[in-house]
Design a protein around this motif. Structure first.
Motif, PDB file in Angstrom:
ATOM      1  N   LEU A   6       0.852  -1.193   0.000  1.00 19.24           N
ATOM      2  CA  LEU A   6       0.000   0.000   0.000  1.00 19.24           C
ATOM      3  C   LEU A   6       0.885   1.239   0.000  1.00 19.24           C
ATOM      4  O   LEU A   6       1.845   1.322   0.770  1.00 19.24           O
ATOM      5  CB  LEU A   6      -0.902  -0.030   1.233  1.00 19.24           C
ATOM      6  CG  LEU A   6      -1.921   1.096   1.358  1.00 19.24           C
ATOM      7  CD1 LEU A   6      -3.238   0.551   1.912  1.00 19.24           C
ATOM      8  CD2 LEU A   6      -1.434   2.226   2.244  1.00 19.24           C
ATOM      9  N   THR A   7       0.561   2.183  -0.896  1.00 20.92           N
ATOM     10  CA  THR A   7       1.375   3.395  -0.951  1.00 20.92           C
ATOM     11  C   THR A   7       0.499   4.580  -1.336  1.00 20.92           C
ATOM     12  O   THR A   7      -0.725   4.465  -1.418  1.00 20.92           O
ATOM     13  CB  THR A   7       2.583   3.174  -1.913  1.00 20.92           C
ATOM     14  OG1 THR A   7       3.508   4.225  -1.740  1.00 20.92           O
ATOM     15  CG2 THR A   7       2.153   3.074  -3.366  1.00 20.92           C
ATOM     16  N   GLY A   8       1.122   5.726  -1.557  1.00 21.06           N
ATOM     17  CA  GLY A   8       0.372   6.938  -1.900  1.00 21.06           C
ATOM     18  C   GLY A   8       1.324   8.102  -1.887  1.00 21.06           C
ATOM     19  O   GLY A   8       2.545   7.915  -1.941  1.00 21.06           O
ATOM     20  N   LYS A  14      -2.937   7.624   3.483  1.00 24.03           N
ATOM     21  CA  LYS A  14      -2.507   6.232   3.742  1.00 24.03           C
ATOM     22  C   LYS A  14      -2.888   5.792   5.162  1.00 24.03           C
ATOM     23  O   LYS A  14      -3.459   4.723   5.357  1.00 24.03           O
ATOM     24  CB  LYS A  14      -0.994   6.076   3.548  1.00 24.03           C
ATOM     25  CG  LYS A  14      -0.534   6.289   2.126  1.00 24.03           C
ATOM     26  CD  LYS A  14       0.968   6.192   1.978  1.00 24.03           C
ATOM     27  CE  LYS A  14       1.711   7.270   2.742  1.00 24.03           C
ATOM     28  NZ  LYS A  14       1.401   8.661   2.315  1.00 24.03           N
ATOM     29  N   SER A  15      -2.552   6.632   6.151  1.00 25.18           N
ATOM     30  CA  SER A  15      -2.826   6.263   7.548  1.00 25.18           C
ATOM     31  C   SER A  15      -4.326   6.090   7.780  1.00 25.18           C
ATOM     32  O   SER A  15      -4.751   5.200   8.525  1.00 25.18           O
ATOM     33  CB  SER A  15      -2.317   7.337   8.512  1.00 25.18           C
ATOM     34  OG  SER A  15      -0.998   7.634   8.219  1.00 25.18           O
ATOM     35  N   VAL A  18      -5.240   2.784   6.248  1.00 24.03           N
ATOM     36  CA  VAL A  18      -4.667   1.695   7.056  1.00 24.03           C
ATOM     37  C   VAL A  18      -5.514   1.474   8.311  1.00 24.03           C
ATOM     38  O   VAL A  18      -5.808   0.340   8.691  1.00 24.03           O
ATOM     39  CB  VAL A  18      -3.195   2.009   7.414  1.00 24.03           C
ATOM     40  CG1 VAL A  18      -2.734   1.205   8.619  1.00 24.03           C
ATOM     41  CG2 VAL A  18      -2.300   1.722   6.222  1.00 24.03           C
ATOM     42  N   ASP A  30       3.891  -1.131   9.067  1.00 26.34           N
ATOM     43  CA  ASP A  30       4.193   0.238   8.658  1.00 26.34           C
ATOM     44  C   ASP A  30       5.713   0.384   8.473  1.00 26.34           C
ATOM     45  O   ASP A  30       6.482   0.316   9.440  1.00 26.34           O
ATOM     46  CB  ASP A  30       3.673   1.182   9.755  1.00 26.34           C
ATOM     47  CG  ASP A  30       3.852   2.654   9.410  1.00 26.34           C
ATOM     48  OD1 ASP A  30       4.819   2.980   8.694  1.00 26.34           O
ATOM     49  OD2 ASP A  30       3.035   3.468   9.869  1.00 26.34           O
ATOM     50  N   ASP A 113       2.564  -1.116   4.409  1.00 27.44           N
ATOM     51  CA  ASP A 113       2.393   0.316   4.140  1.00 27.44           C
ATOM     52  C   ASP A 113       3.784   0.902   3.885  1.00 27.44           C
ATOM     53  O   ASP A 113       4.575   1.089   4.804  1.00 27.44           O
ATOM     54  CB  ASP A 113       1.722   0.941   5.387  1.00 27.44           C
ATOM     55  CG  ASP A 113       1.602   2.448   5.310  1.00 27.44           C
ATOM     56  OD1 ASP A 113       1.995   3.032   4.292  1.00 27.44           O
ATOM     57  OD2 ASP A 113       1.104   3.034   6.285  1.00 27.44           O
ATOM     58  N   PRO A 115       5.658   3.968   1.895  1.00 30.13           N
ATOM     59  CA  PRO A 115       5.556   5.197   1.102  1.00 30.13           C
ATOM     60  C   PRO A 115       6.365   5.151  -0.203  1.00 30.13           C
ATOM     61  O   PRO A 115       5.928   5.664  -1.223  1.00 30.13           O
ATOM     62  CB  PRO A 115       6.084   6.275   2.048  1.00 30.13           C
ATOM     63  CG  PRO A 115       5.800   5.740   3.416  1.00 30.13           C
ATOM     64  CD  PRO A 115       5.979   4.240   3.310  1.00 30.13           C
ATOM     65  N   VAL A 132      -2.887   2.071  -4.279  1.00 28.88           N
ATOM     66  CA  VAL A 132      -2.465   3.468  -4.122  1.00 28.88           C
ATOM     67  C   VAL A 132      -3.609   4.272  -3.524  1.00 28.88           C
ATOM     68  O   VAL A 132      -4.756   4.178  -3.968  1.00 28.88           O
ATOM     69  CB  VAL A 132      -2.029   4.079  -5.480  1.00 28.88           C
ATOM     70  CG1 VAL A 132      -2.000   5.602  -5.418  1.00 28.88           C
ATOM     71  CG2 VAL A 132      -0.636   3.576  -5.839  1.00 28.88           C
ATOM     72  N   VAL A 133      -3.289   5.020  -2.473  1.00 31.70           N
ATOM     73  CA  VAL A 133      -4.269   5.938  -1.893  1.00 31.70           C
ATOM     74  C   VAL A 133      -4.058   7.277  -2.598  1.00 31.70           C
ATOM     75  O   VAL A 133      -3.034   7.927  -2.413  1.00 31.70           O
ATOM     76  CB  VAL A 133      -4.098   6.076  -0.369  1.00 31.70           C
ATOM     77  CG1 VAL A 133      -5.161   7.018   0.185  1.00 31.70           C
ATOM     78  CG2 VAL A 133      -4.180   4.707   0.304  1.00 31.70           C
TER      79      VAL A 133
END
Ligand code: ATP
Length: 205
Positions: A6-8, A14-15, A18, A30, A113, A115, A132-133
């Motif tokens: 998971l990224t963004g 993201k948080s 999550v 994380d 998670d 980044p 992707v967020v």
């Protein structure tokens, strides 16, 4: 068993996403938390960083001054490479331990998670799904300014220093658009959760 990356972008949500996935019972690791842990005094990377960068990057408490280190590596790419060569293997080892812990506990998939997921081809290869967020650029800017108390110029500098969010969207298997309200995001997270759970069934068949 599989991994979900998971990224963004900075302040894209993201948080927030999550936290919703954890409420649904997902296992999440994380990468930022691990990156902060491995430079604590009792970790091997700590000694090597002090040896390479000198005691001037320490705070009075003996902990590493992350801001001072950040400033050094921002302006000197070879120092960034050196720091990465010290910390990345430690981060990967710790992540692997946590992944195994979740699998031993019976989780069938683990969400990572990260980044900078798409900045590393090696990491991306291990993911069965990537998420992707996303956030509309104007909304992202105003949320970042508000959360971090930044001016528009400061916030833009942080956003522009990253891989463009639109490029990450093109690389992703799933996109959560967090430009709207919390309810709109929650609906998308529920859909993603169902898709992840369903992809387990394919594994069992
Ligand atoms: P970073 O990686 O920079 O730490 P992030 O991608 O984890 O950020 P969040 O911290 O989840 O982003 O969100 C950024 C800010 O926007 C926070 O202040 C959060 O409360 C707010 N925010 C997130 N999603 C929404 C939403 N749907 N509506 C309103 N505010 C939101």
């Amino acid at each position: 068993m599989f991994l979900v990356g998971l990224t963004g972008g900075i302040a894209s949500g993201k948080s927030t996403v999550v936290a919703l996935l954890q409420e649904l019972g997902c296992a999440v690791i994380d990468a930022d938390v691990i990156a902060r842990q491995v430079v604590q005094p009792y970790f091997q990377a700590y000694r090597r960083i002090v040896h390479s960068f000198g005691p001037e990057i320490l705070l009075e408490s003996g902990e590493i001054n992350r801001e001072a280190l950040g400033n050094i590596i921002f302006s000197q790419p070879e120092k960034r490479q050196l720091l990465n060569s010290i910390t990345h293997p430690e981060i990967q080892k710790k992540m692997l331990k946590e992944i195994l812990k979740y699998f031993v506990l019976g989780y069938r998939y683990v969400i990572l998670d990260i980044p900078l997921l798409f900045e590393s081809k090696m990491l991306t290869r291990f993911m069965k799904h990537t998420v992707v967020v996303y956030c509309d650029p104007q909304v992202q800017l105003s949320r970042l300014m508000q959360r971090n108390g930044l001016t528009q110029t400061e916030a833009e500098a942080r956003i522009f220093a990253q891989m463009p969010l639109a490029q990450k969207v093109n690389l992703a298997d799933h996109v959560i658009d967090n430009s709207g309200d919390a309810e709109a995001t929650k609906k998308q997270v529920l859909k993603l959760h169902t898709e992840l759970e369903n992809s387990l069934e394919y594994l069992v068949v």
